[in-house]
Design a protein around this motif. Structure first.
Motif, mmCIF file in Angstrom:
data_model
loop_
_atom_site.group_PDB
_atom_site.id
_atom_site.type_symbol
_atom_site.label_atom_id
_atom_site.label_comp_id
_atom_site.label_asym_id
_atom_site.label_seq_id
_atom_site.Cartn_x
_atom_site.Cartn_y
_atom_site.Cartn_z
ATOM 1 N N LEU A 17 3.811 -1.469 -5.159
ATOM 2 C CA LEU A 17 2.691 -1.889 -4.086
ATOM 3 C C LEU A 17 1.414 -2.591 -4.942
ATOM 4 C CD1 LEU A 17 1.723 -1.659 -0.919
ATOM 5 C CD2 LEU A 17 0.585 0.292 -1.774
ATOM 6 N N ILE A 19 -2.194 -4.371 -5.310
ATOM 7 C CA ILE A 19 -3.272 -4.309 -4.604
ATOM 8 C C ILE A 19 -4.447 -5.001 -5.103
ATOM 9 C CG2 ILE A 19 -5.302 -2.495 -3.727
ATOM 10 C CD1 ILE A 19 -2.869 -0.345 -4.284
ATOM 11 N N LYS A 26 -1.955 -11.040 -8.910
ATOM 12 C CA LYS A 26 -0.848 -10.312 -8.469
ATOM 13 C C LYS A 26 0.669 -11.080 -8.416
ATOM 14 C CE LYS A 26 -2.431 -9.714 -4.368
ATOM 15 N NZ LYS A 26 -3.634 -10.600 -4.435
ATOM 16 N N ASN A 76 -2.932 -5.966 0.477
ATOM 17 C CA ASN A 76 -2.774 -4.449 0.654
ATOM 18 C C ASN A 76 -4.129 -3.817 0.389
ATOM 19 O OD1 ASN A 76 -0.002 -4.268 1.179
ATOM 20 N ND2 ASN A 76 0.430 -4.941 -0.980
ATOM 21 N N ARG A 79 -6.437 0.946 3.375
ATOM 22 C CA ARG A 79 -5.471 2.061 3.226
ATOM 23 C C ARG A 79 -4.682 2.263 4.448
ATOM 24 N NH1 ARG A 79 -9.779 6.954 2.255
ATOM 25 N NH2 ARG A 79 -10.378 6.455 0.207
ATOM 26 N N ARG A 82 -1.739 -0.052 3.431
ATOM 27 C CA ARG A 82 -0.865 0.622 2.371
ATOM 28 C C ARG A 82 -0.182 1.806 2.983
ATOM 29 N NH1 ARG A 82 -5.777 -0.326 -0.509
ATOM 30 N NH2 ARG A 82 -6.234 2.000 -0.390
ATOM 31 N N LYS A 83 -0.858 2.536 4.002
ATOM 32 C CA LYS A 83 0.090 3.753 4.356
ATOM 33 C C LYS A 83 1.397 3.418 4.903
ATOM 34 C CE LYS A 83 -0.748 7.653 7.651
ATOM 35 N NZ LYS A 83 0.480 7.669 7.915
ATOM 36 N N PHE A 85 3.567 1.393 4.133
ATOM 37 C CA PHE A 85 4.615 1.333 3.156
ATOM 38 C C PHE A 85 4.953 2.698 2.317
ATOM 39 C CE2 PHE A 85 3.346 -2.915 4.054
ATOM 40 C CZ PHE A 85 4.637 -3.668 4.061
ATOM 41 N N ILE A 86 3.627 3.379 2.374
ATOM 42 C CA ILE A 86 3.841 4.508 1.808
ATOM 43 C C ILE A 86 4.732 5.305 2.477
ATOM 44 C CG2 ILE A 86 2.607 6.784 1.183
ATOM 45 C CD1 ILE A 86 0.158 4.589 0.257
ATOM 46 N N GLY A 98 1.423 2.046 -7.192
ATOM 47 C CA GLY A 98 0.504 1.144 -6.690
ATOM 48 C C GLY A 98 -0.231 0.655 -8.113
ATOM 49 N N TYR A 100 -3.323 -1.678 -8.882
ATOM 50 C CA TYR A 100 -4.453 -2.087 -8.469
ATOM 51 C C TYR A 100 -5.209 -3.276 -9.498
ATOM 52 C CZ TYR A 100 -9.709 -2.590 -7.381
ATOM 53 O OH TYR A 100 -10.668 -3.518 -6.891
#
Length: 120
Positions: A17, A19, A26, A76, A79, A82-83, A85-86, A98, A100
């Motif tokens: 992921l 971020i 990215k 992303n 939160r 992202r949540k 996909f988590i 993740g 960053y």
């Protein structure tokens, strides 16, 4: 037997992921990882016609079932974004990393302007 094969392929999969702000490098990172791993795919709003989160989640799950590493190349930043996909990673029992990108907003603006200049 098919269930066992599916379970093994999902267990060898993972999610990476990304971020960071737009133009924070990215996508360059994602392409490099994809080349190194060989079994990785990039899922991104930039390349999908259907940009809904539901579609991205569906594509991610499909690739995980195929035994691939999925690189989520979107900002992303929240939160809540992202949540989802988590939660998917937890549900299908795959590891999620993740990454960053700590890039200043000013540097991202400069990269974005350079892209605009190169495009036109």
């Amino acid at each position: 037997m098919d269930n066992l094969i599916l379970q093994h392929s999902i267990m060898s999969s993972k999610i990476i992921l990304l971020i960071g702000f737009k133009a924070s490098t990215k996508s360059s990172f994602a392409r490099n990882v994809m080349q190194r791993l060989g079994d990785a795919v990039i899922v991104s709003n930039d390349t999908e016609k259907n940009k809904t989160v539901q579609h991205l989640l569906s594509m991610t799950e499909k690739h995980l079932e195929e035994g691939k590493t999925v690189i989520l190349d979107n900002t992303n930043l929240t939160r809540s974004g992202r949540k989802q996909f988590i939660d998917l990673a937890k549900r299908v029992h795959v590891h999620i990393d993740g990454h960053y990108f700590k890039t200043t907003y000013e540097d991202c603006q400069i990269r974005h302007l350079a892209r605009c200049y190169e495009t036109f």
